[in-house]
Design a protein around this motif. Structure first.
Motif, short mmCIF file in Angstrom:
data_model
loop_
_atom_site.label_atom_id
_atom_site.label_comp_id
_atom_site.label_asym_id
_atom_site.label_seq_id
_atom_site.Cartn_x
_atom_site.Cartn_y
_atom_site.Cartn_z
N ASN A 5 0.81 -1.21 0.00
CA ASN A 5 0.00 0.00 0.00
C ASN A 5 0.85 1.27 0.00
O ASN A 5 0.63 2.18 -0.81
CB ASN A 5 -0.95 0.01 1.19
N TRP A 6 1.82 1.37 0.90
CA TRP A 6 2.58 2.62 0.96
C TRP A 6 3.50 2.78 -0.24
O TRP A 6 3.71 3.90 -0.72
CB TRP A 6 3.33 2.77 2.29
N LEU A 7 4.02 1.68 -0.75
CA LEU A 7 4.83 1.78 -1.96
C LEU A 7 3.98 2.22 -3.15
O LEU A 7 4.39 3.10 -3.93
CB LEU A 7 5.49 0.44 -2.27
N ALA A 8 2.80 1.64 -3.29
CA ALA A 8 1.91 2.01 -4.40
C ALA A 8 1.48 3.47 -4.28
O ALA A 8 1.44 4.21 -5.27
CB ALA A 8 0.70 1.09 -4.43
N ASP A 9 1.16 3.89 -3.06
CA ASP A 9 0.74 5.29 -2.85
C ASP A 9 1.88 6.26 -3.16
O ASP A 9 1.67 7.32 -3.76
CB ASP A 9 0.27 5.49 -1.41
N THR A 10 3.08 5.89 -2.75
CA THR A 10 4.24 6.75 -3.02
C THR A 10 4.51 6.83 -4.52
O THR A 10 4.76 7.92 -5.07
CB THR A 10 5.48 6.23 -2.27
N ARG A 11 4.47 5.70 -5.19
CA ARG A 11 4.69 5.67 -6.65
C ARG A 11 3.65 6.53 -7.37
O ARG A 11 4.00 7.38 -8.20
CB ARG A 11 4.62 4.23 -7.15
N TYR A 14 4.13 10.38 -6.80
CA TYR A 14 5.20 11.02 -7.54
C TYR A 14 5.02 10.93 -9.05
O TYR A 14 5.50 11.80 -9.79
CB TYR A 14 6.56 10.48 -7.08
N ASP A 15 4.29 9.93 -9.52
CA ASP A 15 3.89 9.94 -10.93
C ASP A 15 3.02 11.17 -11.21
O ASP A 15 3.16 11.84 -12.23
CB ASP A 15 3.09 8.68 -11.27
N THR A 16 2.12 11.48 -10.28
CA THR A 16 1.18 12.59 -10.45
C THR A 16 1.88 13.94 -10.49
O THR A 16 1.51 14.82 -11.28
CB THR A 16 0.14 12.57 -9.31
N VAL A 17 2.91 14.11 -9.66
CA VAL A 17 3.54 15.43 -9.54
C VAL A 17 4.85 15.53 -10.31
O VAL A 17 5.54 16.57 -10.21
CB VAL A 17 3.79 15.78 -8.06
N ALA A 18 5.22 14.52 -11.07
CA ALA A 18 6.57 14.43 -11.64
C ALA A 18 6.98 15.68 -12.41
O ALA A 18 8.06 16.24 -12.19
CB ALA A 18 6.69 13.19 -12.53
N ARG A 157 4.29 12.68 9.09
CA ARG A 157 3.02 13.27 8.69
C ARG A 157 2.63 12.72 7.32
O ARG A 157 3.48 12.29 6.52
CB ARG A 157 3.11 14.80 8.63
N LEU A 158 1.34 12.76 7.06
CA LEU A 158 0.82 12.34 5.76
C LEU A 158 0.69 13.56 4.88
O LEU A 158 -0.05 14.51 5.21
CB LEU A 158 -0.53 11.64 5.92
N LYS A 159 1.38 13.56 3.77
CA LYS A 159 1.30 14.66 2.81
C LYS A 159 0.22 14.34 1.79
O LYS A 159 0.29 13.31 1.11
CB LYS A 159 2.65 14.85 2.12
N THR A 160 -0.77 15.20 1.68
CA THR A 160 -1.93 14.93 0.81
C THR A 160 -1.99 15.84 -0.41
O THR A 160 -2.87 15.66 -1.24
CB THR A 160 -3.24 15.08 1.61
N GLU A 161 -1.06 16.79 -0.49
CA GLU A 161 -1.07 17.72 -1.62
C GLU A 161 0.32 18.30 -1.80
O GLU A 161 1.04 18.50 -0.83
CB GLU A 161 -2.08 18.85 -1.35
N GLY A 165 -0.36 21.84 -6.16
CA GLY A 165 -1.68 21.50 -5.67
C GLY A 165 -2.20 20.15 -6.08
O GLY A 165 -3.37 19.83 -5.86
N HIS A 166 -1.34 19.30 -6.62
CA HIS A 166 -1.76 17.97 -7.03
C HIS A 166 -1.98 17.08 -5.81
O HIS A 166 -1.29 17.19 -4.81
CB HIS A 166 -0.71 17.33 -7.94
N PRO A 167 -2.94 16.15 -5.90
CA PRO A 167 -3.18 15.25 -4.77
C PRO A 167 -2.02 14.27 -4.59
O PRO A 167 -1.46 13.77 -5.56
CB PRO A 167 -4.47 14.52 -5.16
#
Length: 217
Positions: A5-11, A14-18, A157-161, A165-167
């Motif tokens: 889960n955390w690896l997938a969320d991290t991937r 960073y794909d989203t904000v690359a 902390r959990l970074k959500t944005e 401003g990308h999620p």
């Protein structure tokens, strides 16, 4: 929180904000003289030990990998995010980049003269850090140099944005240098130096830590 889960969320984060992330950091190193000095010390240490391949683990869009190359090192980058690797290959087509995870490095044992992990360990949960350091130790040759850069502190902390401003959904773990150094010693590294980068104008302090795989193993 499972590893998947955390690896997938991290991937995914960073794909989203690359692209936005790359635009933000592309020229940042030119203004950070103390970090450039840390990279110069790393390059000097690698050359003093005989030189050889150097891996930038968690390389993001590749700006640090490129700087290591400019310092004369045979540097390549590895990152969890395919989006980041795509940007790195576009921006630095003369360098090597590959998708991979520091939790399961697919590099040959004792194949590296140096390994650098800047601001990527901050996303690894405490319980996974020893495994990551075991991989770092395995892929470094005896005498190989490791340099880490990470946020200092005692909380997560959990970074959500972020980055335009990308999620995002990625945990950021701040740690004390002594704690990280203890993990490295437990893995078999010799910790050679550590220093703190702190400014009254900055909210977050950073630690730079140098360690070496012992030469006679």
């Amino acid at each position: 929180m499972s590893a998947d889960n955390w690896l997938a969320d991290t991937r995914t984060s960073y794909d989203t904000v690359a692209v936005n992330y790359a635009n933000q950091v592309r020229n940042a190193l030119s203004e950070l003289q103390y970090l450039r000095a840390a990279l110069m010390l790393f390059a000097d240490g690698v050359r003093a030990a005989g030189g050889g391949p150097v891996a930038d683990i968690g390389c993001g869009p590749g700006q640090i990998t490129a700087h290591l190359h400019e310092l004369g090192l045979d540097a390549f980058g590895v990152d969890l995010s395919p989006g980041m690797i795509a940007v790195a290959r576009h921006d630095h087509p003369h360098l090597r980049f590959a998708v991979g995870s520091m939790t399961n490095l697919s590099l040959q044992a004792a194949s590296l003269a140096g390994l650098l992990a800047w601001q990527s360990l901050i996303h690894i949960p405490d319980e996974e850090v020893p495994t990551v350091f075991e991989h770092f130790h395995r892929v470094l040759r005896p005498g190989g140099l490791l340099q880490l850069l990470f946020h200092t502190g005692d909380r997560s902390r959990l970074k959500t944005e972020g980055y335009g401003g990308h999620p995002m959904k990625v945990y950021v773990h701040r740690r004390q240098p002594d704690k990280v150094a203890a993990w490295l010693r437990d893995t078999g590294f010799k910790v050679e130096a550590q220093f703190l980068l702190s400014s009254p104008d900055e909210e977050v302090s950073h630690a730079v830590l140098f360690a070496r795989r012992k030469p006679h193993e």
